[in-house]
Write a protein that holds these residues in place. Structure first.
Motif, PDB file in Angstrom:
ATOM      1  N   ARG A  33       0.796  -0.946   0.277  1.00 44.90           N
ATOM      2  CA  ARG A  33      -0.311  -0.091  -0.087  1.00 44.90           C
ATOM      3  C   ARG A  33       1.737   1.239   0.200  1.00 44.90           C
ATOM      4  O   ARG A  33       0.370   2.892  -0.859  1.00 44.90           O
ATOM      5  CB  ARG A  33      -0.854   0.097   1.110  1.00 44.90           C
ATOM      6  N   ASN A  36       1.298   1.773  -3.999  1.00 46.16           N
ATOM      7  CA  ASN A  36       0.022   1.759  -4.747  1.00 46.16           C
ATOM      8  C   ASN A  36      -0.765   2.686  -4.325  1.00 46.16           C
ATOM      9  O   ASN A  36      -1.924   2.546  -5.129  1.00 46.16           O
ATOM     10  CB  ASN A  36      -0.296   0.331  -5.032  1.00 46.16           C
ATOM     11  N   GLY A  37      -1.010   2.780  -2.852  1.00 46.42           N
ATOM     12  CA  GLY A  37      -2.216   3.413  -2.452  1.00 46.42           C
ATOM     13  C   GLY A  37      -3.280   2.736  -1.651  1.00 46.42           C
ATOM     14  O   GLY A  37      -4.158   3.573  -1.660  1.00 46.42           O
ATOM     15  N   TRP A  59     -10.645   3.156  -5.188  1.00 44.81           N
ATOM     16  CA  TRP A  59      -8.829   2.832  -5.613  1.00 44.81           C
ATOM     17  C   TRP A  59      -9.533   1.878  -6.621  1.00 44.81           C
ATOM     18  O   TRP A  59      -8.768   1.982  -7.519  1.00 44.81           O
ATOM     19  CB  TRP A  59      -8.488   1.937  -4.674  1.00 44.81           C
TER      20      TRP A  59
END
Length: 234
Positions: A33, A36-37, A59
């Motif tokens: 995370r 890649n958020g 997302w």
């Protein structure tokens, strides 16, 4: 002041089934995370991690999955009409409800249907939304998010300028609503709405034949006044 709606929670198995992935793949996305958020978990049920379903859906909506980029749609006539389930499969989604999820949870993200069939009874009306194959191909080629093809427009188009002093009873859709409330994009407005941050807009003033929600300018301005940091356009 209205209390914030509790978010819908989903575990890795539910998210994986909706996105056509494996639970292990969801865990892998979460492990990376920082790169890649991917959203943080908000709770746990035993040992199972739980995410805010709206945040995770957003997302994925903002991301072009590798499986979609690699998918080659079956050969169909450009004018063929497909319902939501058939459109999902045509676009390469394993979840037949994916297009329905886009339409319901992310207004403005998916194209308007090309046809609407009125079904059911007067007591229980039902609308079947239909899209032409060409409409789906055009969206697939230029859809928002990462991994767009070369030449596709970068970034979402700017929102229109919506005056605050118009007819207070005029019905406005999600694009105008996002602009009037000061959001930068339709997706950010839709995400905030789905998370319960806009309580006055949870029930629309009208719904179009294609299922799009609308609100009066009066209601939107009332919500804008209650939303901290909102600066409505003059």
């Amino acid at each position: 002041m209205a209390s914030r709606r509790e978010p819908r929670l989903a575990d890795a198995a539910e998210i994986a089934a909706e996105q056509g992935l494996s639970p292990a793949r969801i865990s892998g996305l979460y492990a990376k995370r920082a790169e890649n958020g991917f959203p943080e978990i908000v709770s746990k049920r035993g040992r199972a991690r739980l995410w805010d379903h709206a945040e995770v859906s957003q997302w994925f909506a903002d991301r072009s999955p590798a499986r979609l980029r690699a998918h080659t749609p079956p050969s169909r006539a450009p004018q063929d009409l497909l319902n939501a389930a058939d459109a999902s499969r045509f676009l390469g989604y394993k979840n037949p409800n994916q297009v329905t999820t886009f339409v319901r949870d992310h207004p403005g993200y998916f194209p308007e249907p090309d046809a609407v069939e009125e079904l059911g009874t007067e007591e229980r009306p039902y609308r079947r939304l239909m899209w032409r194959v060409q409409t789906l191909l055009d969206w697939m080629a230029t859809r928002p998010g990462r991994g767009r093809r070369a030449g596709a427009q970068r970034g979402a188009p700017p929102l229109p300028d919506v005056p605050v002093d118009g007819d207070p009873d005029e019905l406005l859709g999600v694009t105008a609503a996002a602009s009037l409330l000061g959001y930068k994009s339709v997706n950010s407005f839709s995400s905030s709405l789905s998370q319960g941050n806009l309580p006055l807009l949870q029930t629309p003033d009208a719904v179009t034949e294609s299922g799009r929600r609308q609100w009066t300018r009066r209601r939107l301005l009332q919500q804008a006044a209650d939303r901290p940091g909102t600066r409505t356009k003059q």
